[in-house]
Design a protein around this motif. Structure first.
Motif, PDB file in Angstrom:
ATOM      1  N   GLU A 161       1.161  -9.468  -6.416  1.00 59.38           N
ATOM      2  CA  GLU A 161       0.985  -8.024  -6.330  1.00 59.38           C
ATOM      3  C   GLU A 161       2.277  -7.348  -5.868  1.00 59.38           C
ATOM      4  N   LEU A 162       2.986  -7.978  -4.940  1.00 57.44           N
ATOM      5  CA  LEU A 162       4.250  -7.420  -4.469  1.00 57.44           C
ATOM      6  C   LEU A 162       5.257  -7.342  -5.615  1.00 57.44           C
ATOM      7  N   GLU A 163       5.375  -8.410  -6.385  1.00 61.76           N
ATOM      8  CA  GLU A 163       6.336  -8.424  -7.487  1.00 61.76           C
ATOM      9  C   GLU A 163       5.981  -7.379  -8.544  1.00 61.76           C
ATOM     10  N   LEU A 164       4.699  -7.245  -8.849  1.00 57.66           N
ATOM     11  CA  LEU A 164       4.277  -6.241  -9.830  1.00 57.66           C
ATOM     12  C   LEU A 164       4.594  -4.841  -9.323  1.00 57.66           C
ATOM     13  N   MET A 165       4.358  -4.588  -8.045  1.00 62.54           N
ATOM     14  CA  MET A 165       4.628  -3.261  -7.500  1.00 62.54           C
ATOM     15  C   MET A 165       6.125  -2.959  -7.531  1.00 62.54           C
ATOM     16  N   ILE A 166       6.958  -3.956  -7.244  1.00 56.05           N
ATOM     17  CA  ILE A 166       8.409  -3.751  -7.301  1.00 56.05           C
ATOM     18  C   ILE A 166       8.831  -3.354  -8.714  1.00 56.05           C
ATOM     19  N   ILE A 167       8.287  -4.015  -9.713  1.00 54.02           N
ATOM     20  CA  ILE A 167       8.611  -3.690 -11.111  1.00 54.02           C
ATOM     21  C   ILE A 167       8.176  -2.269 -11.446  1.00 54.02           C
ATOM     22  N   ARG A 168       6.969  -1.916 -11.055  1.00 60.27           N
ATOM     23  CA  ARG A 168       6.446  -0.581 -11.380  1.00 60.27           C
ATOM     24  C   ARG A 168       7.248   0.514 -10.682  1.00 60.27           C
ATOM     25  N   ARG A 169       7.564   0.288  -9.407  1.00 60.67           N
ATOM     26  CA  ARG A 169       8.287   1.313  -8.653  1.00 60.67           C
ATOM     27  C   ARG A 169       9.728   1.447  -9.131  1.00 60.67           C
ATOM     28  N   ASN A 170      10.348   0.338  -9.501  1.00 53.90           N
ATOM     29  CA  ASN A 170      11.710   0.425 -10.029  1.00 53.90           C
ATOM     30  C   ASN A 170      11.731   1.255 -11.309  1.00 53.90           C
ATOM     31  N   ARG A 171      10.739   1.051 -12.143  1.00 55.20           N
ATOM     32  CA  ARG A 171      10.645   1.832 -13.383  1.00 55.20           C
ATOM     33  C   ARG A 171      10.421   3.309 -13.063  1.00 55.20           C
ATOM     34  N   GLN A 172       9.567   3.578 -12.092  1.00 53.10           N
ATOM     35  CA  GLN A 172       9.306   4.960 -11.697  1.00 53.10           C
ATOM     36  C   GLN A 172      10.569   5.637 -11.177  1.00 53.10           C
ATOM     37  N   GLY A 185       0.806  -1.212   0.000  1.00 52.09           N
ATOM     38  CA  GLY A 185       0.000   0.000   0.000  1.00 52.09           C
ATOM     39  C   GLY A 185       0.840   1.263   0.000  1.00 52.09           C
ATOM     40  N   LEU A 186       1.931   1.264   0.787  1.00 48.03           N
ATOM     41  CA  LEU A 186       2.826   2.417   0.807  1.00 48.03           C
ATOM     42  C   LEU A 186       3.395   2.681  -0.584  1.00 48.03           C
ATOM     43  N   ASP A 187       3.877   1.615  -1.229  1.00 48.04           N
ATOM     44  CA  ASP A 187       4.471   1.794  -2.550  1.00 48.04           C
ATOM     45  C   ASP A 187       3.427   2.132  -3.596  1.00 48.04           C
ATOM     46  N   SER A 188       2.231   1.611  -3.435  1.00 49.21           N
ATOM     47  CA  SER A 188       1.146   1.956  -4.354  1.00 49.21           C
ATOM     48  C   SER A 188       0.877   3.451  -4.327  1.00 49.21           C
ATOM     49  N   GLU A 189       0.862   4.028  -3.129  1.00 51.00           N
ATOM     50  CA  GLU A 189       0.604   5.459  -3.014  1.00 51.00           C
ATOM     51  C   GLU A 189       1.805   6.281  -3.462  1.00 51.00           C
ATOM     52  N   MET A 190       3.021   5.770  -3.224  1.00 51.59           N
ATOM     53  CA  MET A 190       4.208   6.449  -3.747  1.00 51.59           C
ATOM     54  C   MET A 190       4.169   6.459  -5.279  1.00 51.59           C
ATOM     55  N   TYR A 191       3.639   5.406  -5.858  1.00 55.04           N
ATOM     56  CA  TYR A 191       3.550   5.310  -7.317  1.00 55.04           C
ATOM     57  C   TYR A 191       2.499   6.275  -7.870  1.00 55.04           C
ATOM     58  N   GLY A 192       1.484   6.545  -7.063  1.00 58.24           N
ATOM     59  CA  GLY A 192       0.432   7.457  -7.504  1.00 58.24           C
ATOM     60  C   GLY A 192      -0.914   6.807  -7.712  1.00 58.24           C
ATOM     61  N   ASP A 193      -1.039   5.536  -7.326  1.00 59.08           N
ATOM     62  CA  ASP A 193      -2.327   4.858  -7.456  1.00 59.08           C
ATOM     63  C   ASP A 193      -3.348   5.462  -6.490  1.00 59.08           C
ATOM     64  N   PRO A 194      -4.621   5.461  -6.862  1.00 59.67           N
ATOM     65  CA  PRO A 194      -5.652   5.953  -5.933  1.00 59.67           C
ATOM     66  C   PRO A 194      -5.812   5.009  -4.752  1.00 59.67           C
ATOM     67  N   ARG A 195      -6.182   5.558  -3.611  1.00 60.88           N
ATOM     68  CA  ARG A 195      -6.421   4.726  -2.440  1.00 60.88           C
ATOM     69  C   ARG A 195      -7.699   3.919  -2.614  1.00 60.88           C
ATOM     70  N   PRO A 196      -7.756   2.724  -2.029  1.00 59.52           N
ATOM     71  CA  PRO A 196      -8.956   1.894  -2.174  1.00 59.52           C
ATOM     72  C   PRO A 196     -10.163   2.517  -1.475  1.00 59.52           C
ATOM     73  N   ILE A 197     -11.318   2.286  -2.021  1.00 56.90           N
ATOM     74  CA  ILE A 197     -12.568   2.678  -1.365  1.00 56.90           C
ATOM     75  C   ILE A 197     -13.022   1.478  -0.546  1.00 56.90           C
ATOM     76  N   HIS A 198     -12.974   1.621   0.757  1.00 55.60           N
ATOM     77  CA  HIS A 198     -13.166   0.460   1.626  1.00 55.60           C
ATOM     78  C   HIS A 198     -13.613   0.939   3.004  1.00 55.60           C
ATOM     79  N   SER A 199     -14.532   0.205   3.613  1.00 60.17           N
ATOM     80  CA  SER A 199     -14.997   0.522   4.964  1.00 60.17           C
ATOM     81  C   SER A 199     -14.329  -0.418   5.964  1.00 60.17           C
ATOM     82  N   LEU A 200     -13.695   0.144   6.982  1.00 58.21           N
ATOM     83  CA  LEU A 200     -13.020  -0.671   7.980  1.00 58.21           C
ATOM     84  C   LEU A 200     -14.028  -1.285   8.951  1.00 58.21           C
TER      85      LEU A 200
END
Length: 274
Positions: free
Chosen positions: A101-112, A53-68
């Protein structure tokens, strides 16, 4: 353009820690993802979800719409609710879903990061809409990911990387908080000094001097006749400063000398993050 030289150490530290996390969790069977970590209320899955989630937001993805859910006992502040959103939305994800999902995020963030051309002083958005510089954001992120790597190592019984690039970032971040711990939160006497002698994979000797106005400063010079002194190993220092253990739980690993009320107050207020 390439990453600014000032930012490169933070990118390197993040890369080292995130790849270590990936290596740790890839072979886990489903049940091991539910093992408890030192983070209150969080399992191995939850810590990895938080990192994603931290890296998703660093990448610029929108936060999930979710009720805790309402029964999360460990969630009591607005910041904790903010952080829990990325965690709770993944609580029922399977092991293959998590690792993919972790591996995909690592690839995306490395590119960023390879394409990052902004200056260190560029203002970016942080948690809860806070504004901070890109350098502050990347430093804090490298610190967080290394600390959570250590949480996972503790949960899985796989110690290591206590002297990695992320560990050196963590040292500097935690030392930056020491003056406030000693002078403000523990209310050390004015015109006094407190010494910290840390040994292990990362070693340092630092003095916090409190001036006549009660302001604390970090110095490398040792102090003669300090009001208090502490000797402990690096791993214990990290666990205390990050709120993973109480001072009572590691009393046998911390040698404290000086006025008892002052040493107790410093240890009681030592945690600067959770």
């Amino acid at each position: 353009m390439s990453l600014h030289p000032t930012l490169q150490p933070y990118a390197d530290a993040w890369t080292h820690s995130i790849e270590a996390i990936s290596e740790l969790v890839q072979p886990l069977v489903e049940g091991e993802w539910n093992w408890r970590t030192p983070c209150p209320g969080w399992s191995v899955r939850d810590v990895v979800s938080h990192v994603i989630g931290l890296d998703s937001e660093m990448y610029g993805d929108p936060r999930p719409i979710h009720s805790l859910p309402r029964d999360l006992f460990h969630v009591t502040t607005d910041l904790q609710r903010y952080m829990e959103m990325q965690v709770d939305v993944r609580r029922h994800h399977t092991a293959p879903e998590m690792t993919s999902e972790l591996e995909l995020m690592i690839i995306r963030r490395n590119r960023q990061l390879r394409n990052e051309s902004r200056q260190p002083g560029t203002v970016v958005r942080g948690p809860l809409g806070a504004e901070l510089t890109l350098e502050e954001s990347m430093r804090g992120h490298a610190f967080n990911v290394w600390v959570h790597e250590q949480d996972l190592r503790a949960a899985l019984g796989r110690p290591g990387n206590l002297d990695s690039p992320g560990a050196h970032i963590a040292r500097d971040v935690l030392l930056g908080e020491l003056p406030a711990v000693v002078a403000d939160r523990a209310d050390a006497p004015r015109s006094s000094a407190v010494v910290f002698d840390v040994h292990g994979p990362i070693e340092f000797l630092r003095t916090i001097r409190v001036d006549i106005q009660g302001r604390g400063t970090l110095e490398t010079a040792p102090a003669l006749g300090p009001a208090a002194s502490f000797s402990l190993d690096w791993e214990t220092y990290v666990r205390l400063a990050c709120g993973r253990v109480t001072a009572e739980a590691v009393a046998d690993r911390v040698k404290a000398e000086g006025e008892p009320r002052l040493t107790a107050a410093i240890l009681r207020n030592f945690a600067v993050t959770r």
